[in-house]
Write a protein that holds these residues in place. Structure first.
Motif, PDB file in Angstrom:
ATOM      1  N   ALA A   1     -10.916  27.143  32.894  1.00  0.00           N
ATOM      2  CA  ALA A   1     -10.472  27.272  31.499  1.00  0.00           C
ATOM      3  C   ALA A   1     -10.996  26.108  30.661  1.00  0.00           C
ATOM      4  O   ALA A   1     -11.446  26.293  29.522  1.00  0.00           O
ATOM      5  N   SER A   2     -10.944  24.900  31.223  1.00  0.00           N
ATOM      6  CA  SER A   2     -11.447  23.723  30.510  1.00  0.00           C
ATOM      7  C   SER A   2     -12.948  23.844  30.257  1.00  0.00           C
ATOM      8  O   SER A   2     -13.430  23.548  29.157  1.00  0.00           O
ATOM      9  N   VAL A   3     -13.680  24.297  31.269  1.00  0.00           N
ATOM     10  CA  VAL A   3     -15.127  24.488  31.113  1.00  0.00           C
ATOM     11  C   VAL A   3     -15.410  25.522  30.020  1.00  0.00           C
ATOM     12  O   VAL A   3     -16.361  25.372  29.236  1.00  0.00           O
ATOM     13  N   GLY A   4     -14.567  26.557  29.956  1.00  0.00           N
ATOM     14  CA  GLY A   4     -14.726  27.563  28.914  1.00  0.00           C
ATOM     15  C   GLY A   4     -14.609  26.959  27.528  1.00  0.00           C
ATOM     16  O   GLY A   4     -15.423  27.250  26.630  1.00  0.00           O
ATOM     17  N   TYR A   5     -13.612  26.104  27.334  1.00  0.00           N
ATOM     18  CA  TYR A   5     -13.466  25.416  26.048  1.00  0.00           C
ATOM     19  C   TYR A   5     -14.680  24.528  25.765  1.00  0.00           C
ATOM     20  O   TYR A   5     -15.200  24.501  24.638  1.00  0.00           O
ATOM     21  N   ILE A   6     -15.133  23.809  26.790  1.00  0.00           N
ATOM     22  CA  ILE A   6     -16.258  22.884  26.599  1.00  0.00           C
ATOM     23  C   ILE A   6     -17.526  23.634  26.202  1.00  0.00           C
ATOM     24  O   ILE A   6     -18.278  23.197  25.311  1.00  0.00           O
ATOM     25  N   ILE A   7     -17.780  24.778  26.837  1.00  0.00           N
ATOM     26  CA  ILE A   7     -18.958  25.579  26.495  1.00  0.00           C
ATOM     27  C   ILE A   7     -18.899  26.030  25.042  1.00  0.00           C
ATOM     28  O   ILE A   7     -19.894  25.982  24.309  1.00  0.00           O
TER      29      ILE A   7
ATOM     30  N   LEU B   1     -12.528  31.021  29.761  1.00  0.00           N
ATOM     31  CA  LEU B   1     -11.182  30.565  29.423  1.00  0.00           C
ATOM     32  C   LEU B   1     -10.146  31.631  29.777  1.00  0.00           C
ATOM     33  O   LEU B   1      -9.113  31.331  30.377  1.00  0.00           O
ATOM     34  N   GLY B   2     -10.424  32.880  29.417  1.00  0.00           N
ATOM     35  CA  GLY B   2      -9.491  33.965  29.714  1.00  0.00           C
ATOM     36  C   GLY B   2      -9.306  34.176  31.199  1.00  0.00           C
ATOM     37  O   GLY B   2      -8.172  34.297  31.692  1.00  0.00           O
ATOM     38  N   PHE B   3     -10.407  34.203  31.944  1.00  0.00           N
ATOM     39  CA  PHE B   3     -10.314  34.393  33.392  1.00  0.00           C
ATOM     40  C   PHE B   3      -9.628  33.208  34.064  1.00  0.00           C
ATOM     41  O   PHE B   3      -8.820  33.383  34.981  1.00  0.00           O
ATOM     42  N   GLY B   4      -9.961  31.987  33.622  1.00  0.00           N
ATOM     43  CA  GLY B   4      -9.383  30.807  34.244  1.00  0.00           C
ATOM     44  C   GLY B   4      -7.887  30.714  34.047  1.00  0.00           C
ATOM     45  O   GLY B   4      -7.132  30.399  34.976  1.00  0.00           O
ATOM     46  N   ALA B   5      -7.420  31.024  32.830  1.00  0.00           N
ATOM     47  CA  ALA B   5      -5.997  30.876  32.506  1.00  0.00           C
ATOM     48  C   ALA B   5      -5.154  32.066  32.947  1.00  0.00           C
ATOM     49  O   ALA B   5      -3.930  31.965  33.005  1.00  0.00           O
ATOM     50  N   ALA B   6      -5.789  33.183  33.250  1.00  0.00           N
ATOM     51  CA  ALA B   6      -5.080  34.450  33.430  1.00  0.00           C
ATOM     52  C   ALA B   6      -3.937  34.392  34.430  1.00  0.00           C
ATOM     53  O   ALA B   6      -2.839  34.916  34.174  1.00  0.00           O
ATOM     54  N   ASN B   7      -4.156  33.778  35.575  1.00  0.00           N
ATOM     55  CA  ASN B   7      -3.187  33.893  36.666  1.00  0.00           C
ATOM     56  C   ASN B   7      -2.388  32.620  36.939  1.00  0.00           C
ATOM     57  O   ASN B   7      -1.632  32.570  37.913  1.00  0.00           O
ATOM     58  N   ILE B   8      -2.532  31.626  36.074  1.00  0.00           N
ATOM     59  CA  ILE B   8      -1.791  30.385  36.281  1.00  0.00           C
ATOM     60  C   ILE B   8      -0.295  30.610  36.098  1.00  0.00           C
ATOM     61  O   ILE B   8       0.526  30.270  36.965  1.00  0.00           O
ATOM     62  N   VAL B   9       0.096  31.195  34.976  1.00  0.00           N
ATOM     63  CA  VAL B   9       1.519  31.436  34.717  1.00  0.00           C
ATOM     64  C   VAL B   9       2.141  32.405  35.724  1.00  0.00           C
ATOM     65  O   VAL B   9       3.243  32.143  36.225  1.00  0.00           O
ATOM     66  N   PRO B  10       1.483  33.537  36.060  1.00  0.00           N
ATOM     67  CA  PRO B  10       2.062  34.398  37.099  1.00  0.00           C
ATOM     68  C   PRO B  10       2.314  33.686  38.426  1.00  0.00           C
ATOM     69  O   PRO B  10       3.347  33.905  39.064  1.00  0.00           O
ATOM     70  N   VAL B  11       1.388  32.817  38.840  1.00  0.00           N
ATOM     71  CA  VAL B  11       1.595  32.070  40.083  1.00  0.00           C
ATOM     72  C   VAL B  11       2.762  31.102  39.942  1.00  0.00           C
ATOM     73  O   VAL B  11       3.560  30.934  40.877  1.00  0.00           O
ATOM     74  N   VAL B  12       2.883  30.481  38.767  1.00  0.00           N
ATOM     75  CA  VAL B  12       4.010  29.567  38.528  1.00  0.00           C
ATOM     76  C   VAL B  12       5.337  30.301  38.719  1.00  0.00           C
ATOM     77  O   VAL B  12       6.259  29.801  39.382  1.00  0.00           O
ATOM     78  N   PHE B  13       5.458  31.515  38.176  1.00  0.00           N
ATOM     79  CA  PHE B  13       6.698  32.279  38.339  1.00  0.00           C
ATOM     80  C   PHE B  13       6.927  32.669  39.795  1.00  0.00           C
ATOM     81  O   PHE B  13       8.060  32.669  40.272  1.00  0.00           O
ATOM     82  N   THR B  14       5.861  32.980  40.502  1.00  0.00           N
ATOM     83  CA  THR B  14       5.996  33.268  41.934  1.00  0.00           C
ATOM     84  C   THR B  14       6.557  32.066  42.679  1.00  0.00           C
ATOM     85  O   THR B  14       7.465  32.189  43.511  1.00  0.00           O
ATOM     86  N   LEU B  15       6.036  30.883  42.375  1.00  0.00           N
ATOM     87  CA  LEU B  15       6.472  29.665  43.053  1.00  0.00           C
ATOM     88  C   LEU B  15       7.918  29.316  42.735  1.00  0.00           C
ATOM     89  O   LEU B  15       8.602  28.682  43.550  1.00  0.00           O
ATOM     90  N   LEU B  16       8.394  29.734  41.560  1.00  0.00           N
ATOM     91  CA  LEU B  16       9.795  29.477  41.216  1.00  0.00           C
ATOM     92  C   LEU B  16      10.746  30.173  42.179  1.00  0.00           C
ATOM     93  O   LEU B  16      11.878  29.732  42.368  1.00  0.00           O
TER      94      LEU B  16
END
Length: 387
Positions: free
Chosen positions: A284-290, A307-322
C-alpha cells in the motif's frame, strides 16, 4: 470456563449461518448506498447550500461515533440475532423516511438516527462475523467485508437504473426497503444469538494488544478515507489531470480493494495472516509512492491499484485476530477496534485537509505512505506478541 466460552460452545454454525453472516454486510452496504444518491436531489429540494448540507451530513458521523463505543452492549443484552434483525429492518424503514421529509430540522433528526443505526449495525455485524468465522474454522472475513462493497455497488446501481426509468426517490426507497426486508426475513433466522461475556463494560475501551489492533484499523481506514476524499484533488491539483478524470483514481482503488477482498480469504489461507498484513502495508505504501513520483496517468492508476490490493485484507485479518486475543471479551474488543477505526474515517480526512492547506496535497500522500510503513512495523510487533 468463562461465560464467553460457554456461549460459543452452545452455538452451531453451518452453511446457512455462514451465508447469513455474509448477507448482513450486503444489507448494510445496500442500505447506506441508497441514501447517497438522494443527497443532491434533497439538496435541491430543500434549497440549501453546501455548508448546510455539510452540517446535515455531519449528523450521521457524530451519531455513529457516539453509538459505536456502546454498540457492543446491544449484543450483550439482546444477542446479535435480534440486534442485526432489528437494525436491518430499521435501515429499510429509515431510507423511506429520508426520501419524504419536509424540512432541514427533520433531516437533522433522522440523519442522526441513520448514523446510530449504521453504528450499531456495523459493530454488531463484525462481532457476529468474528464468531461465525471462529466457529466455522475457515477463512471468511475478507469475503464478508467484500460483500459490503458489493452491496454499495448494487444499491447505487439499482437506484440509478430506477431513476433512469423515471421513478421518484420515494418510490425507489420503497423498492430498496422491500429488498432489504425480503433479505432480512429470509436470512435472519440463521443469525447467531451470541451475547458475549456478561461482564462487559458500558463503554468499550481498548487495552493491551487490542489497542494495537485499533491502531492498525485507524491507519487502514485513514488510508481509505484519504483516497476517497483527496485522490481527486491530488490528481487535478498536483498532477494536472483533467477534472473529468478526477474520480478515476478512487474508482480504480475501490475496484482493486473489492477484488482483493473477494479473493482475500484464499490469499490469506495461502500466504498466512502475517505476510498479508505486513506486506500489505508495504505494498500500500509503495502504491502511494508510485502515485507521488510518477506523472504518467497510467502509472498513477497502477499505484492506486497496488494501494487497493495492499490494504484490502488488513482490516479483515485484524477482525479475525480479535477472535483469538484474550485481553478483552470478543464483543468489547470488536466494538473498541471498530470505534477506533471509525475515528480514521470521520476525523482523518478533515485533518488531512488542514495539512494539505498548510504544506500541500503531495505532503498528505507522503504522510499516508509513511503511515502504511508504520502499520507494517506495528503489525510485525503484534504478530511477535501473538506467536
Amino acid at each position: 470456563m468463562s461465560v464467553k466460552e460457554q456461549d460459543l460452545n452452545l452455538l452451531q454454525v453451518g452453511k446457512k449461518e455462514q451465508y447469513a453472516a455474509r448477507i448482513i454486510f450486503f444489507v448494510a452496504g445496500f442500505g447506506i448506498s441508497t441514501w447517497a444518491p438522494m443527497i443532491p436531489i434533497i439538496k435541491e429540494r430543500l434549497q440549501i447550500g453546501a455548508d448546510i448540507l455539510g452540517l446535515l451530513l455531519l449528523c450521521i458521523g457524530v451519531s455513529s461515533f457516539l453509538m459505536m463505543p456502546i454498540a457492543g452492549l446491544f449484543a450483550q443484552k439482546f444477542g446479535c440475532k435480534k440486534v442485526l434483525r432489528v437494525m436491518g429492518l430499521c435501515m429499510g424503514v429509515e431510507i423511506i423516511i429520508l426520501s419524504m421529509l419536509p424540512n432541514i430540522y427533520m433531516y437533522a433528526i433522522f440523519l442522526f438516527v441513520l448514523g446510530a443505526i449504521g453504528g450499531i449495525l456495523n459493530v454488531n455485524m463484525n462481532i457476529h462475523a468474528v464468531i461465525v468465522e471462529k466457529l466455522s474454522k475457515k477463512r471468511m472475513m475478507s469475503g464478508m467485508h467484500a460483500l459490503w462493497s458489493v452491496g454499495c455497488f448494487a444499491g447505487a446501481g439499482l437506484f440509478s437504473i430506477l431513476a433512469k426509468l423515471g421513478l421518484g426517490i420515494s418510490q425507489i426507497a420503497i423498492i430498496h426497503c422491500i429488498i432489504i426486508f425480503m433479505i432480512i426475513f429470509a436470512f435472519s433466522r440463521y443469525f447467531l444469538p451470541y451475547k458475549g461475556a456478561s461482564n462487559g463494560k458500558a463503554i468499550a475501551i481498548p487495552k493491551g494488544i487490542v489497542t494495537l489492533f485499533g491502531v492498525l484499523a485507524v491507519i487502514s481506514f485513514l488510508g481509505e478515507g484519504g483516497m476517497m476524499d483527496w485522490s481527486g484533488v491530488f490528481l487535478t491539483e498536483a498532477k494536472g489531470v483533467d477534472l473529468s478524470l478526477a474520480g478515476v483514481g478512487y474508482a480504480v482503488f475501490s475496484a482493486a480493494m473489492l477484488i482483493g477482498r473477494l479473493i482475500g480469504d484464499k490469499v490469506v489461507q495461502k500466504l498466512g495472516e502475517q505476510r498479508v498484513v505486513i506486506f500489505g502495508g508495504i505494498v500500500a505504501s509503495v502504491g502511494y509512492i508510485i502515485s507521488i513520483v510518477f506523472d504518467n496517468f497510467f502509472m498513477m492508476q497502477f499505484g492506486f491499484i497496488l494501494l487497493g490490493f495492499g490494504a484490502a485484507n488488513i482490516v479483515p485479518v485484524v477482525f479475525t485476530l480479535l477472535g483469538r486475543q484474550k485481553e478483552m471479551p470478543i464483543n468489547s474488543a470488536v466494538t473498541a477496534v471498530t470505534s477506533m477505526g471509525y475515528l480514521g474515517v470521520m476525523f482523518g480526512p478533515a485533518l488531512l485537509g488542514f495539512i494539505a492547506h498548510g504544506i500541500g496535497i503531495v505532503a498528505v500522500f507522503c504522510i499516508l505512505a509513511g503511515m502504511f510503513i508504520l502499520q507494517a512495523i506495528v503489525s510485525s510487533y503484534v504478530f511477535k506478541v501473538l506467536n
